[in-house]
Design a protein around this motif. Structure first.
Motif, PDB file in Angstrom:
ATOM      1  N   LEU A 155       0.815  -1.300   0.116  1.00 14.30           N
ATOM      2  CA  LEU A 155       0.057  -0.150  -0.040  1.00 14.30           C
ATOM      3  C   LEU A 155       0.703   1.031  -0.039  1.00 14.30           C
ATOM      4  O   LEU A 155       0.554   2.384  -0.808  1.00 14.30           O
ATOM      5  N   GLY A 156       1.807   1.061   0.822  1.00 13.52           N
ATOM      6  CA  GLY A 156       3.001   2.359   0.866  1.00 13.52           C
ATOM      7  C   GLY A 156       3.577   2.671  -0.517  1.00 13.52           C
ATOM      8  O   GLY A 156       3.464   3.919  -0.946  1.00 13.52           O
ATOM      9  N   MET A 157       3.912   1.519  -1.062  1.00 11.02           N
ATOM     10  CA  MET A 157       4.553   1.833  -2.232  1.00 11.02           C
ATOM     11  C   MET A 157       3.378   2.353  -3.563  1.00 11.02           C
ATOM     12  O   MET A 157       4.042   3.099  -4.475  1.00 11.02           O
ATOM     13  N   MET A 158       2.345   1.804  -3.461  1.00 12.06           N
ATOM     14  CA  MET A 158       1.086   2.242  -4.306  1.00 12.06           C
ATOM     15  C   MET A 158       0.977   3.657  -4.465  1.00 12.06           C
ATOM     16  O   MET A 158       0.870   4.511  -5.199  1.00 12.06           O
ATOM     17  N   LEU A 159       0.949   4.279  -2.935  1.00  7.65           N
ATOM     18  CA  LEU A 159       0.358   5.581  -2.691  1.00  7.65           C
ATOM     19  C   LEU A 159       1.667   6.378  -2.919  1.00  7.65           C
ATOM     20  O   LEU A 159       1.612   7.506  -3.665  1.00  7.65           O
ATOM     21  N   HIS A 160       3.056   6.167  -2.945  1.00 12.88           N
ATOM     22  CA  HIS A 160       4.013   6.944  -2.994  1.00 12.88           C
ATOM     23  C   HIS A 160       4.479   7.000  -4.500  1.00 12.88           C
ATOM     24  O   HIS A 160       4.866   7.917  -4.911  1.00 12.88           O
ATOM     25  N   GLN A 161       4.475   5.927  -5.263  1.00 13.23           N
ATOM     26  CA  GLN A 161       4.790   5.934  -6.629  1.00 13.23           C
ATOM     27  C   GLN A 161       3.379   6.056  -7.590  1.00 13.23           C
ATOM     28  O   GLN A 161       3.813   6.032  -8.782  1.00 13.23           O
ATOM     29  N   ASP A 162       2.244   5.958  -6.900  1.00 14.72           N
ATOM     30  CA  ASP A 162       0.853   6.145  -7.864  1.00 14.72           C
ATOM     31  C   ASP A 162       0.938   5.210  -8.859  1.00 14.72           C
ATOM     32  O   ASP A 162       0.532   5.245 -10.046  1.00 14.72           O
ATOM     33  N   VAL A 163       1.189   3.835  -8.392  1.00 15.03           N
ATOM     34  CA  VAL A 163       1.120   2.639  -9.442  1.00 15.03           C
ATOM     35  C   VAL A 163       0.112   1.716  -9.033  1.00 15.03           C
ATOM     36  O   VAL A 163      -0.686   1.991  -7.818  1.00 15.03           O
ATOM     37  N   SER A 164      -0.152   1.039  -9.927  1.00 15.27           N
ATOM     38  CA  SER A 164      -1.414  -0.274  -9.633  1.00 15.27           C
ATOM     39  C   SER A 164      -0.855  -1.209  -8.572  1.00 15.27           C
ATOM     40  O   SER A 164       0.267  -1.288  -8.191  1.00 15.27           O
ATOM     41  N   LEU A 165      -1.933  -1.707  -7.735  1.00 16.53           N
ATOM     42  CA  LEU A 165      -1.654  -2.989  -6.818  1.00 16.53           C
ATOM     43  C   LEU A 165      -0.632  -3.932  -7.637  1.00 16.53           C
ATOM     44  O   LEU A 165       0.052  -4.465  -6.711  1.00 16.53           O
ATOM     45  N   ALA A 166      -1.134  -4.476  -8.660  1.00 13.68           N
ATOM     46  CA  ALA A 166      -0.129  -5.436  -9.368  1.00 13.68           C
ATOM     47  C   ALA A 166       1.235  -5.211  -9.398  1.00 13.68           C
ATOM     48  O   ALA A 166       2.054  -5.991  -9.402  1.00 13.68           O
ATOM     49  N   THR A 167       1.652  -3.673  -9.752  1.00 16.85           N
ATOM     50  CA  THR A 167       2.805  -3.220  -9.751  1.00 16.85           C
ATOM     51  C   THR A 167       3.748  -3.252  -8.554  1.00 16.85           C
ATOM     52  O   THR A 167       4.518  -3.638  -8.488  1.00 16.85           O
ATOM     53  N   ALA A 168       2.668  -2.613  -7.601  1.00 16.33           N
ATOM     54  CA  ALA A 168       3.273  -2.571  -6.148  1.00 16.33           C
ATOM     55  C   ALA A 168       3.621  -4.085  -5.666  1.00 16.33           C
ATOM     56  O   ALA A 168       4.619  -4.638  -5.023  1.00 16.33           O
ATOM     57  N   ALA A 169       2.643  -4.887  -6.053  1.00 15.37           N
ATOM     58  CA  ALA A 169       2.811  -6.236  -5.475  1.00 15.37           C
ATOM     59  C   ALA A 169       4.039  -6.976  -6.203  1.00 15.37           C
ATOM     60  O   ALA A 169       4.643  -7.708  -5.271  1.00 15.37           O
ATOM     61  N   SER A 170       4.302  -6.689  -7.301  1.00 11.69           N
ATOM     62  CA  SER A 170       5.503  -7.349  -8.099  1.00 11.69           C
ATOM     63  C   SER A 170       7.021  -6.960  -7.477  1.00 11.69           C
ATOM     64  O   SER A 170       7.906  -7.477  -7.341  1.00 11.69           O
ATOM     65  N   TRP A 171       6.730  -5.582  -6.910  1.00 10.65           N
ATOM     66  CA  TRP A 171       7.904  -4.931  -6.307  1.00 10.65           C
ATOM     67  C   TRP A 171       8.230  -5.676  -5.063  1.00 10.65           C
ATOM     68  O   TRP A 171       9.525  -5.567  -4.563  1.00 10.65           O
ATOM     69  N   ASP A 172       6.861  -6.085  -4.374  1.00  4.91           N
ATOM     70  CA  ASP A 172       7.189  -6.781  -3.081  1.00  4.91           C
ATOM     71  C   ASP A 172       7.603  -8.253  -2.992  1.00  4.91           C
ATOM     72  O   ASP A 172       8.314  -8.554  -2.135  1.00  4.91           O
ATOM     73  N   THR A 173       7.460  -8.733  -4.321  1.00 10.77           N
ATOM     74  CA  THR A 173       7.840 -10.030  -4.372  1.00 10.77           C
ATOM     75  C   THR A 173       9.132 -10.641  -4.128  1.00 10.77           C
ATOM     76  O   THR A 173       9.240 -11.702  -3.215  1.00 10.77           O
ATOM     77  N   PRO A 174      10.091 -10.062  -4.190  1.00 12.16           N
ATOM     78  CA  PRO A 174      11.393 -10.379  -3.998  1.00 12.16           C
ATOM     79  C   PRO A 174      11.714 -10.613  -2.419  1.00 12.16           C
ATOM     80  O   PRO A 174      12.591 -11.190  -1.938  1.00 12.16           O
ATOM     81  N   PHE A 175      10.931  -9.678  -1.566  1.00 14.66           N
ATOM     82  CA  PHE A 175      11.093 -10.149  -0.320  1.00 14.66           C
ATOM     83  C   PHE A 175      10.416 -11.177   0.460  1.00 14.66           C
ATOM     84  O   PHE A 175      10.829 -11.551   1.830  1.00 14.66           O
ATOM     85  N   TRP A 176       9.565 -12.052  -0.113  1.00  9.56           N
ATOM     86  CA  TRP A 176       8.993 -13.286   0.188  1.00  9.56           C
ATOM     87  C   TRP A 176      10.115 -14.470   0.698  1.00  9.56           C
ATOM     88  O   TRP A 176      10.105 -14.920   1.827  1.00  9.56           O
ATOM     89  N   ILE A 177      11.315 -14.684  -0.151  1.00 14.46           N
ATOM     90  CA  ILE A 177      11.945 -15.552   0.021  1.00 14.46           C
ATOM     91  C   ILE A 177      12.875 -15.195   1.377  1.00 14.46           C
ATOM     92  O   ILE A 177      12.950 -16.060   2.190  1.00 14.46           O
ATOM     93  N   GLY A 178      13.293 -14.096   1.441  1.00 12.06           N
ATOM     94  CA  GLY A 178      14.046 -13.704   2.621  1.00 12.06           C
ATOM     95  C   GLY A 178      13.252 -13.922   3.686  1.00 12.06           C
ATOM     96  O   GLY A 178      13.811 -13.878   4.768  1.00 12.06           O
ATOM     97  N   ASP A 179      11.856 -13.468   3.813  1.00 11.21           N
ATOM     98  CA  ASP A 179      10.984 -13.350   4.950  1.00 11.21           C
ATOM     99  C   ASP A 179      10.931 -14.668   5.397  1.00 11.21           C
ATOM    100  O   ASP A 179      10.712 -15.130   6.520  1.00 11.21           O
TER     101      ASP A 179
END
Length: 204
Positions: A155-179
């Motif tokens: 949500l923070g990335m969506m609001l800051h960059q004014d991008v779609s949910l899908a785009t922001a979610a794709s930016w978040d994807t690399p964090f899942w393996i580390g998490d």
């Protein structure tokens, strides 16, 4: 979140409260320092948004799973407050208010809530019987990540960059393996600590 909690009733019938003890405050301060130290480890920008990978989430969830919801929340809130007043304890040696309006602000705001949720689940759902099970602690900690950290970060990335949910979610994807790796470490450490110090979590 206050630093008092109900502990029954007094002789007059009114609820009694117990403030954080010196030990509680020391643990809160220690874990705030641990989170700050974890922000320096890694800090590697990844994905399209360039949000850095650090060990912050590991330290945040460890605080919640070891200290419980109240002290875990307090430790993370103290860390954020110290960073907000200018100490360079955020990723990239940043400090001040700027990180709270940056592309990673959603993740920062999620941290105390995630710690409180993970601590609540370990204390009240896993409870005395399962808090020493690494698998149970893993589930509790991962819930904080899945239900709080990632949604608020996206949500923070969506609001800051004014991008779609899908785009922001794709930016978040690399964090899942580390998490997954960090959550495994949280689970192994927390389960062993609760086995060695069974009263630690239930002090608060």
């Amino acid at each position: 979140m206050t630093m008092t909690e109900s502990t029954g009733a007094t002789s007059t019938g009114t609820p009694a409260t117990r403030r954080f003890t010196t030990t509680d405050l020391a643990l809160v301060a220690a874990f705030a320092a641990l989170i700050g130290a974890a922000a320096y480890v890694g800090a590697i920008p990844v994905g399209g948004a360039g949000v850095p990978i650090t060990l912050q989430t590991f330290a945040v969830m460890l605080a919640g799973c070891l200290l419980g919801p109240a002290r875990g929340f307090a430790a993370v809130a103290l860390y954020l407050a110290l960073g907000a007043v200018g100490l360079p304890i955020f990723a990239g040696h940043a400090g001040g208010l700027a990180p709270f309006t940056s592309i990673s602000a959603g993740y920062l705001f999620s941290f105390p809530i995630a710690a409180a949720l993970g601590g609540f689940l370990v204390k009240y759902v896993a409870g005395p019987r399962w808090k020493t099970s690494a698998l149970a602690v893993f589930a509790c900690s991962f819930a904080g990540s899945v239900l709080v950290v990632h949604p608020m970060g996206i949500l923070g990335m969506m609001l800051h960059q004014d991008v779609s949910l899908a785009t922001a979610a794709s930016w978040d994807t690399p964090f899942w393996i580390g998490d997954l790796l960090k959550t495994t470490l949280v689970a192994l450490i927390a389960a062993e600590v609760h086995r060695a110090f069974p009263q630690l979590l239930h002090r608060r």
